[in-house]
Design an enzyme around this catalytic site. Structure first.
Site, PDB file in Angstrom:
ATOM      1  CG  HIS A  24      -1.006  -0.132   2.183  1.00  0.00           C
ATOM      2  ND1 HIS A  24       0.538   0.069   3.072  1.00  0.00           N
ATOM      3  CD2 HIS A  24      -1.154  -0.702   3.256  1.00  0.00           C
ATOM      4  CE1 HIS A  24       0.140   0.601   4.076  1.00  0.00           C
ATOM      5  NE2 HIS A  24      -0.877  -0.644   4.354  1.00  0.00           N
ATOM      6  CG  HIS A  78      -5.720  -6.534  11.710  1.00  0.00           C
ATOM      7  ND1 HIS A  78      -6.390  -4.739  11.339  1.00  0.00           N
ATOM      8  CD2 HIS A  78      -4.215  -5.536  10.472  1.00  0.00           C
ATOM      9  CE1 HIS A  78      -5.808  -3.673  11.304  1.00  0.00           C
ATOM     10  NE2 HIS A  78      -4.612  -4.466  10.544  1.00  0.00           N
ATOM     11  CD  GLU A  80      -3.915  -2.537   7.006  1.00  0.00           C
ATOM     12  OE1 GLU A  80      -4.205  -2.399   8.408  1.00  0.00           O
ATOM     13  OE2 GLU A  80      -3.986  -1.753   6.143  1.00  0.00           O
ATOM     14  CG  ASP A  82      -2.632  -6.632   5.809  1.00  0.00           C
ATOM     15  OD1 ASP A  82      -3.411  -6.204   6.044  1.00  0.00           O
ATOM     16  OD2 ASP A  82      -0.784  -6.457   6.158  1.00  0.00           O
ATOM     17  CG  HIS A 145      -2.017  -0.440  12.393  1.00  0.00           C
ATOM     18  ND1 HIS A 145      -2.171   0.125  11.567  1.00  0.00           N
ATOM     19  CD2 HIS A 145      -2.504  -1.681  12.122  1.00  0.00           C
ATOM     20  CE1 HIS A 145      -2.713  -0.489  10.600  1.00  0.00           C
ATOM     21  NE2 HIS A 145      -2.793  -1.806  10.763  1.00  0.00           N
ATOM     22  CG  ASP A 164      -0.630  -5.034  11.433  1.00  0.00           C
ATOM     23  OD1 ASP A 164      -0.663  -6.037  10.778  1.00  0.00           O
ATOM     24  OD2 ASP A 164      -1.395  -4.242  10.845  1.00  0.00           O
ATOM     25  CE1 TYR A 196       4.764  -4.864   9.986  1.00  0.00           C
ATOM     26  CE2 TYR A 196       4.349  -3.936  12.236  1.00  0.00           C
ATOM     27  CZ  TYR A 196       3.503  -4.327  10.990  1.00  0.00           C
ATOM     28  OH  TYR A 196       2.435  -4.952  10.814  1.00  0.00           O
ATOM     29  CG  HIS A 229       2.875  -8.837   8.655  1.00  0.00           C
ATOM     30  ND1 HIS A 229       2.604  -8.685   6.735  1.00  0.00           N
ATOM     31  CD2 HIS A 229       2.121  -7.668   9.061  1.00  0.00           C
ATOM     32  CE1 HIS A 229       1.260  -8.365   6.620  1.00  0.00           C
ATOM     33  NE2 HIS A 229       1.141  -6.977   8.129  1.00  0.00           N
TER      34      HIS A 229
END
Ligand code: FEO
Length: 406
Positions: A24, A78, A80, A82, A145, A164, A196, A229
């Site tokens: 992104h 989460h 998001e 991904d 986040h 994350d 990160y 991740h």
């Protein structure tokens, strides 16, 4: 990549994205991984999913352990894209499973999928789910986040599934911190963590500190941190917790980054004597040319250094667009505990250095004034001014850094 047992009966079933270089808009030179985890207890539980492009990969990994229709619970830490955009593929295989998610997560997920046919259970901090020999404890971490974010803690195995947080964008053939340090290097891992944090978590330092304090108050022991991740922390989870506490407290290297762009090389010429002045004051210095460097790398170097000088020529009375762009981006990342200054060349009216200082003031950064402007091409005399400017900035950085030394 096949499933990897990370603790007895707990499997990593994620996907490695070796090819992604633009996450992104954030440069990921090492690729990344989308980690999710399968717990083989009396009631089989999946923690998180993966990016939709990799749905087949995680499904195959799950199938190597168990048929997906046997999954009873799915935790979504989460939403998001991904991590949650393959949930529809998983739910198609196990339609009676129950999804555990925060209130905001449920509302957000409904914007991506028709969730009306799915069993959804909203959870909040302190809620638990017994899955047989294990109990899972949910911890909301709003704005870490995203508003929906939470973590899940396996009480018996002392594993924190941290979404994350504590992650890194690293694609690797190995899954654990000790393996990575052996086959790659500690430096590379530390650099990926800083990268990160700077690009994703910089705005949330206070929240990070208070959430880590909350976890400590709960008295939970952490034997392993399994993020969504990168590398899993099994040898030394304390290291990443301490790194996060340090970063959230504003730790930085006593060093300077010079981040600049240039039109006809005049601002570029200024960087060398400035750097020499900084070095002669005993500080490390890195020079980053914006047009030749991904913005995420420049953000990381800004974050790692206590002090940064921004170099920009004046174009039409304002900053060079690339410098304006990074300052605009940084304002959203809400940096703290950093000292900044600006320099650059101008032809007639000037204005870029003034514009940079206006941005610094808006961000509430510590400011080193005055900036330095040079007309057209730096002369030898101007280069001496640049050298002295670098020395003076380095002295201010050293002084300011003392505030953070204990
Ligand atoms: Fe890795 Fe916030 O997604």
């Amino acid at each position: 990549m096949t499933a990897v047992e990370i603790k007895k009966d707990i499997y990593w079933v994620g996907a490695i994205d070796w090819a992604v270089r633009d996450f992104h808009g954030y440069e990921t030179p090492r690729g990344t991984s989308y980690n999710n985890y399968l717990i083989m207890d009396d009631e089989i539980t999946l923690i998180d999913t993966v990016k939709d492009d990799f749905a087949e990969v995680t499904i195959k990994n799950i199938q190597s352990i168990v048929q997906p229709e046997k999954i009873k619970h799915i935790v979504i830490n989460h939403i998001e894209n991904d991590h949650a955009t393959s949930i529809d593929r998983i739910m198609a295989l196990t339609p009676n499973a129950t999804i555990y998610i925060t209130e905001k997560g449920k509302k957000g997920l409904a914007r991506f999928f028709d969730i009306s046919k799915w069993n959804m259970k909203v959870v909040k901090t302190g809620d638990t789910l017994n899955i047989g020999k294990r109990t899972l404890l949910f911890l909301e971490t709003p704005m870490l986040h995203w508003p929906d974010s939470m973590m899940t803690y396996d009480k018996e195995d002392k594993v924190l599934f941290s979404q994350d947080a504590f992650g890194q964008h690293i694609a690797s053939a190995v899954r654990f911190d000790d393996e990575f340090i052996t086959c790659e290097s500690m430096y590379e891992l530390d650099d990926a963590i800083a990268d990160y944090y700077a690009n994703i978590l910089m705005p949330f330092g206070q929240l990070i500190k208070s959430k880590i304090a909350d976890v400590q108050k709960l008295g939970i022991e952490i034997d392993m941190i399994a993020p969504d991740h990168g590398i899993i922390w099994r040898a030394n989870p304390g290291k990443i917790l301490q790194m996060y506490m340090d970063m959230a407290s504003g730790c930085a290297k006593l060093s300077v980054s010079i981040i600049y762009d240039t039109m006809w090389h005049s601002t570029e010429i200024m960087t060398t004597p400035i750097m020499q002045g900084i070095k002669d004051e005993g500080l490390e210095c890195k020079i980053i040319k914006l047009r030749a460097t991904p913005m995420s790398v420049a953000v990381k170097e800004f974050w790692k250094s206590r002090g940064t000088l921004f170099g920009t020529p004046t174009i039409n009375n304002v900053m060079c667009p690339t410098v304006a762009q990074i300052l605009y981006h940084l304002s959203g990342l809400r940096p703290k505990n950093r000292i900044v200054g600006a320099f650059g060349s101008f032809g007639w009216g000037g204005g870029a250095v003034k514009g940079a200082y206006e941005e610094f003031k808006k961000m509430g950064l510590e400011i080193s004034e005055p900036g330095l402007q040079i007309n057209y091409r730096p002369s030898l005399e101007d280069e001496t001014k640049c050298y002295e400017f670098g020395k003076e900035f380095a002295k201010k950085v050293r002084e300011y850094h003392k505030k953070f030394e204990s």
